[in-house]
Design a protein around this motif. Structure first.
Motif, PDB file in Angstrom:
ATOM      1  N   SER A  42       0.854  -1.183   0.000  1.00 20.38           N
ATOM      2  CA  SER A  42       0.000   0.000   0.000  1.00 20.38           C
ATOM      3  C   SER A  42       0.888   1.230   0.000  1.00 20.38           C
ATOM      4  O   SER A  42       1.797   1.354   0.830  1.00 20.38           O
ATOM      5  N   ALA A  43       0.643   2.127  -0.959  1.00 20.14           N
ATOM      6  CA  ALA A  43       1.408   3.370  -1.046  1.00 20.14           C
ATOM      7  C   ALA A  43       0.508   4.462  -1.592  1.00 20.14           C
ATOM      8  O   ALA A  43      -0.585   4.189  -2.111  1.00 20.14           O
ATOM      9  N   ALA A  44       0.962   5.700  -1.498  1.00 24.47           N
ATOM     10  CA  ALA A  44       0.151   6.829  -1.930  1.00 24.47           C
ATOM     11  C   ALA A  44       0.042   6.930  -3.445  1.00 24.47           C
ATOM     12  O   ALA A  44      -0.862   7.601  -3.947  1.00 24.47           O
ATOM     13  N   GLU A  49       3.356   1.598  -5.725  1.00 22.68           N
ATOM     14  CA  GLU A  49       2.861   0.276  -5.352  1.00 22.68           C
ATOM     15  C   GLU A  49       3.333  -0.779  -6.359  1.00 22.68           C
ATOM     16  O   GLU A  49       3.749  -1.877  -5.975  1.00 22.68           O
ATOM     17  N   SER A 392       5.205  10.796   3.112  1.00 24.25           N
ATOM     18  CA  SER A 392       4.470   9.688   2.506  1.00 24.25           C
ATOM     19  C   SER A 392       4.693   8.441   3.342  1.00 24.25           C
ATOM     20  O   SER A 392       5.785   8.214   3.860  1.00 24.25           O
ATOM     21  N   PHE A 394       4.124   4.080   3.475  1.00 22.39           N
ATOM     22  CA  PHE A 394       3.852   2.890   2.687  1.00 22.39           C
ATOM     23  C   PHE A 394       4.044   1.659   3.556  1.00 22.39           C
ATOM     24  O   PHE A 394       4.800   1.671   4.531  1.00 22.39           O
ATOM     25  N   SER A 500      -9.887   0.319   4.886  1.00 19.81           N
ATOM     26  CA  SER A 500     -10.393   1.456   4.113  1.00 19.81           C
ATOM     27  C   SER A 500     -11.365   2.288   4.934  1.00 19.81           C
ATOM     28  O   SER A 500     -11.317   3.530   4.918  1.00 19.81           O
ATOM     29  N   LYS A 546      -3.297  11.678   4.681  1.00 19.26           N
ATOM     30  CA  LYS A 546      -2.796  10.753   3.651  1.00 19.26           C
ATOM     31  C   LYS A 546      -2.211   9.545   4.363  1.00 19.26           C
ATOM     32  O   LYS A 546      -1.027   9.489   4.651  1.00 19.26           O
ATOM     33  N   ASN A 548      -1.913   5.152   4.821  1.00 19.76           N
ATOM     34  CA  ASN A 548      -1.897   3.890   4.082  1.00 19.76           C
ATOM     35  C   ASN A 548      -1.843   2.734   5.059  1.00 19.76           C
ATOM     36  O   ASN A 548      -1.236   2.842   6.134  1.00 19.76           O
ATOM     37  N   SER A 559      -5.392  -3.972   1.008  1.00 22.34           N
ATOM     38  CA  SER A 559      -4.525  -2.819   0.788  1.00 22.34           C
ATOM     39  C   SER A 559      -5.403  -1.577   0.686  1.00 22.34           C
ATOM     40  O   SER A 559      -6.346  -1.539  -0.106  1.00 22.34           O
ATOM     41  N   ARG A 561      -5.644   2.911   0.982  1.00 18.13           N
ATOM     42  CA  ARG A 561      -5.091   4.263   1.138  1.00 18.13           C
ATOM     43  C   ARG A 561      -6.232   5.192   1.492  1.00 18.13           C
ATOM     44  O   ARG A 561      -7.394   4.904   1.233  1.00 18.13           O
ATOM     45  N   ASP A 562      -5.896   6.322   2.089  1.00 16.69           N
ATOM     46  CA  ASP A 562      -6.911   7.278   2.507  1.00 16.69           C
ATOM     47  C   ASP A 562      -7.766   7.671   1.305  1.00 16.69           C
ATOM     48  O   ASP A 562      -7.243   8.130   0.291  1.00 16.69           O
TER      49      ASP A 562
END
Length: 572
Positions: A42-44, A49, A392, A394, A500, A546, A548, A559, A561-562
């Motif tokens: 999971s990444a921005a 990703e 960031s 992850f 989520s 932001k 993750n 997985s 992300r915001d």
């Protein structure tokens, strides 16, 4: 605190915009839980990703994949993190929990009055931030090398391949990067080299959908891939130091020796219990792990599951626990190599029980004062509240079940605005407290040569009661980071939410007597009831969130992300 709120307002829009999507696919949507035999990421940014997943598919470890994500974010998310900055990594797996400190350091010549003028007052913001005064020795490459040496499986050079390809062959400008560039002109476009990459002849950011190449960054990454971290800290030290020194308007400039002597460090993790779960995070110089532990520990006596996320009482209790944790943060947290941090005392269950007893479900504390934990040093003054905003997070889990939670930052959006070797250099030294003393006592987070500034970053790994990793989480957003993480942990453990859903929970946060509530959220409709409980200075804002996360489910790893950044992942 008031100064922080003033500084928070102008950056909300720029920070609310930003991560990227590929031109071959539509904007990303929140990922559902799926089987992932090789692991999960999971990444921005979806392209970051993809870099991590490619490394996992080659048999790489979670550490390998996390490094590849960090490198890829240097390319596609230059406003937030990368090799010009630093970070913290929490790695959990068969070897237990290991934490790595890649926080930037102040030059040896830095003094406690670094950001003060001859009159003893703080220098103008642009002079102290958008200059070499704010640049710390970058730590991400050293962190990556140290973690790889202990937990890597693939060759060092292999981890760079995705990022090199992105920089050399190009990536597509998305709405988030475009909005960040537009909101940071005067900083992002400070150098000719940066303007040549991201801006057009008219001085405006290149349009959304434009393919961007960064050949200078590709060359930098190729050198480090082939020669190892020495290419950054030894071979490149003279040029980097000379550039930063040339942009430093007063004494205390960075030297080649500062760069060559930089070392990433292993630190003791901060692990505490919460409702039979084990929550592990980062210790000093980050305040994040301790703040998360304190917020959770102070709330454990309350039946949050019964209250639920729609209860104004829950949000009131959450605010009060924050206020107590952040009072301790301001008093005690700094670089433990330089100041005594009562780590064990701050997370001691008996101490947290005493702090929790101060929380009244019926009314707010008039003032949240720092406590006196076991081992607390004497004559310590509170500092101001600096914070990372160009950050960031992850999360990676590999096929063997090892997990990495990694938060990387360059502090502000586009850092110092200095652009070297195809990447932006951090302005991390502005995370030190501006004033070195208060009422005649030293501030824990004052500037000192070789010292690492206090951080809010809170990479976190959560184990379930059976001892299995169940959640890998972290966030960006300055001093809101521990609040975002603690809120989401509560969402998963107490409220039974998916990752989520937990990341989508609204934000409420106390800055001294002022409370910010997320504009447009359910919390905005609770303002009158919060005021009735004694929170009488409430401001609606659109905070820079932001986060993750990866969450273990019976079907596989979810997985997430915001969801607030999803609309800005589009490239058209």
């Amino acid at each position: 605190m008031t100064d922080l709120l003033k500084r928070l307002a102008p950056i909300l829009l720029a920070l609310a915009l930003g991560a990227c999507a590929t031109p071959e696919a539509p904007a990303a949507v929140p990922a559902a839980a799926t089987e992932a035999p090789q692991g999960a990421v999971s990444a921005a940014d979806p392209r970051a990703e993809a870099a991590g997943r490619a490394i996992l598919a080659q048999g790489g470890s979670a550490t390998d994949a996390a490094i590849a994500v960090m490198l890829a974010l240097t390319v596609v998310e230059p406003q937030s993190s990368g090799i010009g900055g630093g970070g913290f990594m929490v790695r959990a797996g068969e070897a237990g929990v290991t934490t790595f400190d890649g926080r930037e350091t102040a030059p040896a010549a830095a003094t406690p009055t670094r950001f003060l003028g001859p009159d003893g007052e703080p220098l103008p913001r642009d002079r102290r931030v958008i200059s070499g005064l704010s640049v710390g020795v970058p730590g991400n490459i050293a962190l990556a090398a140290k973690a790889h040496a202990e937990h890597g499986r693939l060759a060092w050079r292999d981890l760079f391949a995705p990022a090199i390809a992105l920089a050399r062959d190009g990536f597509v400008m998305n709405r988030r990067l475009h909005g960040s560039l537009a909101g940071a002109q005067g900083r992002a476009d400070r150098s000719d080299a940066a303007r040549a990459v991201f801006f057009g002849a008219d001085g405006a950011p290149l349009p959304v959908g434009t393919r961007i190449t960064v050949p200078a960054l590709a060359r930098t990454l190729e050198r480090i891939a082939e020669a190892g971290p020495e290419a950054f800290y030894e071979d490149g030290a003279e040029a980097l130091a000379a550039y930063v020194a040339g942009e430093t308007p007063q004494d205390g400039a960075m030297s080649a020796a500062d760069i060559a002597s930089y070392a990433a460090k292993r630190r003791e993790p901060v692990c505490t219990a919460y409702r039979a779960h084990r929550v592990c995070g980062m210790g000093p110089p980050s305040s994040g792990g301790i703040a998360v532990a304190q917020i959770l520990g102070q709330l454990e006596r309350f039946d949050l599951a019964e209250l639920g996320p729609e209860s104004v009482t829950f949000w009131h209790l959450f605010l009060e626990s924050q206020r107590l944790a952040y009072a301790d943060r301001a008093r005690y947290l700094g670089d433990s190599d330089f100041v005594e941090v009562p780590l064990a005392g701050l997370t001691d269950p008996a101490y947290l029980a005493r702090r929790s007893a101060l929380i009244d479900p019926e009314k707010a504390l008039p003032v949240a004062e720092p406590g006196t934990p076991p081992g607390a040093p004497q004559a310590r003054a509170d500092g101001d509240e600096p914070a990372e905003r160009g950050t960031s997070h992850f999360a990676v889990v590999d096929a063997a079940g090892n997990a990495v939670s990694y938060t990387s930052t360059i502090e502000g959006a586009f850092g110092s605005g200095l652009f070297f070797g195809g990447f932006y250099l951090n302005n991390e030294l502005t995370d030190f407290s501006l004033t070195p003393e208060q009422d005649g006592s030293p501030v824990a987070n004052r500037v000192e040569g070789g010292k690492r500034p206090r951080s809010s970053m809170a990479p976190t790994v959560v184990y379930d009661p059976a001892g299995e990793i169940v959640l890998v989480i972290g966030a960006a957003g300055g001093t809101t980071i521990p609040v975002q993480v603690a809120r989401s942990v509560i969402g998963v453990i107490d409220f039974g939410l998916s990752a989520s859903e937990a990341l989508a929970l609204p934000l409420v946060m106390a800055f001294g007597p002022t409370v910010i509530v997320e504009e447009g959220s359910a919390l905005a409709g609770m303002t009158a009831r919060l005021e009735a409980l004694g929170h009488d200075r409430i401001r609606p804002v659109s905070p820079p969130l932001k986060a993750n996360a990866l969450r273990r489910t019976p079907e596989g790893w979810e997985s997430a992300r915001d969801p607030r950044i999803e609309p800005n992942l589009a490239y058209e």
